[in-house]
Design a protein around this motif. Structure first.
Motif, PDB file in Angstrom:
ATOM      1  N   THR A  75       8.797   5.469   9.073  1.00  0.00           N
ATOM      2  CA  THR A  75       8.551   4.186   9.170  1.00  0.00           C
ATOM      3  C   THR A  75       8.352   3.380   7.734  1.00  0.00           C
ATOM      4  O   THR A  75       8.181   2.167   7.595  1.00  0.00           O
ATOM      5  N   ALA A  76       7.879   4.145   6.617  1.00  0.00           N
ATOM      6  CA  ALA A  76       7.812   3.569   5.439  1.00  0.00           C
ATOM      7  C   ALA A  76       8.980   3.907   4.304  1.00  0.00           C
ATOM      8  O   ALA A  76       9.734   4.550   4.714  1.00  0.00           O
ATOM      9  N   LEU A  77       8.878   3.170   3.314  1.00  0.00           N
ATOM     10  CA  LEU A  77      10.041   3.420   2.202  1.00  0.00           C
ATOM     11  C   LEU A  77       9.649   4.385   1.174  1.00  0.00           C
ATOM     12  O   LEU A  77       8.567   4.261   0.565  1.00  0.00           O
ATOM     13  N   LEU A 101       5.583  10.043  -1.921  1.00  0.00           N
ATOM     14  CA  LEU A 101       4.803   8.776  -1.929  1.00  0.00           C
ATOM     15  C   LEU A 101       5.629   7.962  -1.097  1.00  0.00           C
ATOM     16  O   LEU A 101       6.736   7.896  -1.243  1.00  0.00           O
ATOM     17  N   HIS A 102       5.376   6.981  -0.406  1.00  0.00           N
ATOM     18  CA  HIS A 102       5.929   6.085   0.425  1.00  0.00           C
ATOM     19  C   HIS A 102       5.150   4.622   0.241  1.00  0.00           C
ATOM     20  O   HIS A 102       3.826   4.579   0.349  1.00  0.00           O
ATOM     21  N   LEU A 103       5.899   3.605   0.406  1.00  0.00           N
ATOM     22  CA  LEU A 103       5.456   2.285   0.642  1.00  0.00           C
ATOM     23  C   LEU A 103       5.402   1.910   1.946  1.00  0.00           C
ATOM     24  O   LEU A 103       6.425   1.740   2.428  1.00  0.00           O
ATOM     25  N   ALA A 104       4.247   1.689   2.548  1.00  0.00           N
ATOM     26  CA  ALA A 104       3.986   1.453   3.996  1.00  0.00           C
ATOM     27  C   ALA A 104       4.626   0.071   4.391  1.00  0.00           C
ATOM     28  O   ALA A 104       4.394  -0.922   3.655  1.00  0.00           O
ATOM     29  N   GLN A 118       0.760  -1.103   0.010  1.00  0.00           N
ATOM     30  CA  GLN A 118       0.028  -0.149  -0.113  1.00  0.00           C
ATOM     31  C   GLN A 118       0.876   1.312  -0.032  1.00  0.00           C
ATOM     32  O   GLN A 118       1.869   1.278   0.649  1.00  0.00           O
ATOM     33  N   LEU A 119       0.504   2.302  -0.805  1.00  0.00           N
ATOM     34  CA  LEU A 119       1.041   3.445  -0.907  1.00  0.00           C
ATOM     35  C   LEU A 119       0.546   4.663   0.074  1.00  0.00           C
ATOM     36  O   LEU A 119      -0.887   4.542   0.232  1.00  0.00           O
TER      37      LEU A 119
END
Length: 377
Positions: free
Chosen positions: A114-116, A99-102, A89-90
């Protein structure tokens, strides 16, 4: 987390497949990302990479963005074809609008830590030879991330093929499943080996498109930027025109992500504090100005000035003075009083070291700071 090497005795250049399934633990989970891993694990590795031999690496519900970054970086230096399969999830960092990948520990208020960051992924893939990298995604985006993607696209950088789908989160449908990637796995397990474009069409049809965004992108330098602009950028080997065009078209997140990806590449190539990395930091600062985010622009210009001073550039060096002057100017545009107050101490310290050529700049700064403490804009 699993790594396995499959070697069938062939001498062709081996491929690498990195399977990432990531989502928060608990009520913040929008997709059961890891449920796709058993299906993909049952697929012959050669199907994942299109090569006779393959290295397959799995990351299931990772906790730490640095761990994921390390795995991506290791995969990115492989010589052969690289395929990234990402289910998750983004979410959007509300401060920097990136934007981050959770990941497993991500919450709406801790995305930045904590996300990428998606631009980290773009930055790592930027070092690879064009047309050797394919990213296949099955993602769900929360409301803010979805609005960002719809208006600004999804940047992945030069020479990267992108397939898959992104769906908006839907509370009425509950936790989503990575149906697109599961469909890909089912097609491969049947023995079929369609080309990537055909596989995408078949998997999308099986998964059901509904209101999802289907992605099928060849290898343009910057995903989402018009072909004429990117072609021009590739012909002077200069990414600046395409990035500026994206910003001027209102695709501010995309422009920022592309600039951040170039900054990461220069950091790897030339190291922290290099003039090349500082240049892209300054590009990001100006992009924040164009995006009407004076707080972020001020913060980035201050970081650029500090980096130049650390390089032992003189306080009266035009580049140093220019960075501090721009930071000061952007600070004056901030209307969020707590944000302005939080940035003021660092700016005052810089102004004390770099008074600049505008007489009384430090006094002007201090007077406005007094007004801010009094609750005045």
């Amino acid at each position: 987390m699993l790594g396995v090497v499959i070697n069938g005795g062939h001498t062709a250049e081996p491929g690498t497949a990195l399977l990432i399934a990531a989502a928060p633990v608990g009520k913040g989970r929008l997709i059961d990302a890891s449920s796709v891993l058993p299906a993909l694990a049952a697929v012959p590795p050669s199907a994942l990479t299109g090569t006779p031999t393959a290295t397959v690496i799995e990351l299931a519900d990772p906790l730490d963005p640095q761990t994921v970054l390390t795995r991506i970086r290791a995969a990115a230096i492989a010589e052969g074809p690289l395929y990234l399969y990402i289910a998750g999830q983004l979410q959007l960092d509300r401060r920097q609008r990136l934007l981050h990948l959770a990941l497993a520990r991500t919450t709406p208020t801790t995305v930045r830590y904590t996300a990428l960051p998606w631009h980290w992924l773009a930055g790592e893939l930027a070092v690879r030879r064009p047309d050797t990298t394919t990213v296949v995604v099955d993602l769900v985006a929360d409301h803010e991330a979805w609005q960002h993607i719809v208006t600004e696209g999804l940047a992945l950088g030069h020479g990267v093929r992108l397939y898959g789908r992104i769906a908006p989160a839907s509370p009425r449908r509950g936790t989503a499943v990575p149906a697109y990637l599961k469909a890909c796995a089912a097609i491969w397990r049947s023995g079929a080996r369609p080309d990537r474009a055909t596989l995408h069409e078949q998997a999308a049809a099986r998964a059901g498109s509904d209101d999802a965004l289907l992605l099928t992108v060849g290898p343009p330098p910057l995903v989402g930027i018009p072909a004429a602009e990117t072609a021009a950028a590739v012909a002077v080997a200069d990414p600046h025109p395409a990035i500026l065009a994206a910003a001027q078209a209102g695709r501010h997140g995309e422009a920022a992500a592309a600039a951040a990806a170039w900054e990461q590449q220069e950091l790897r190539t030339h190291g922290p504090g290099s003039v090349q990395a500082i240049h892209w930091l300054e590009v990001r600062a100006d992009l924040a100005r164009l995006a009407h985010d004076p707080g972020l622009s001020c913060e980035l210009w201050m970081a650029a000035a500090a980096a130049r001073l650390t390089r032992r550039q003189a306080p009266d060096d035009p580049d140093v003075e220019g960075a501090v002057d721009r930071a000061h100017h952007q600070w004056e545009q901030i209307r969020d009083l707590p944000r302005a107050r939080s940035l003021a101490p660092a700016l005052v310290r810089l102004r004390q070291s770099v008074p600049g050529r505008q007489r009384g700049a430090l006094q002007v700064l201090q007077r406005r700071l007094e007004h801010l403490h009094a609750g005045q804009a």
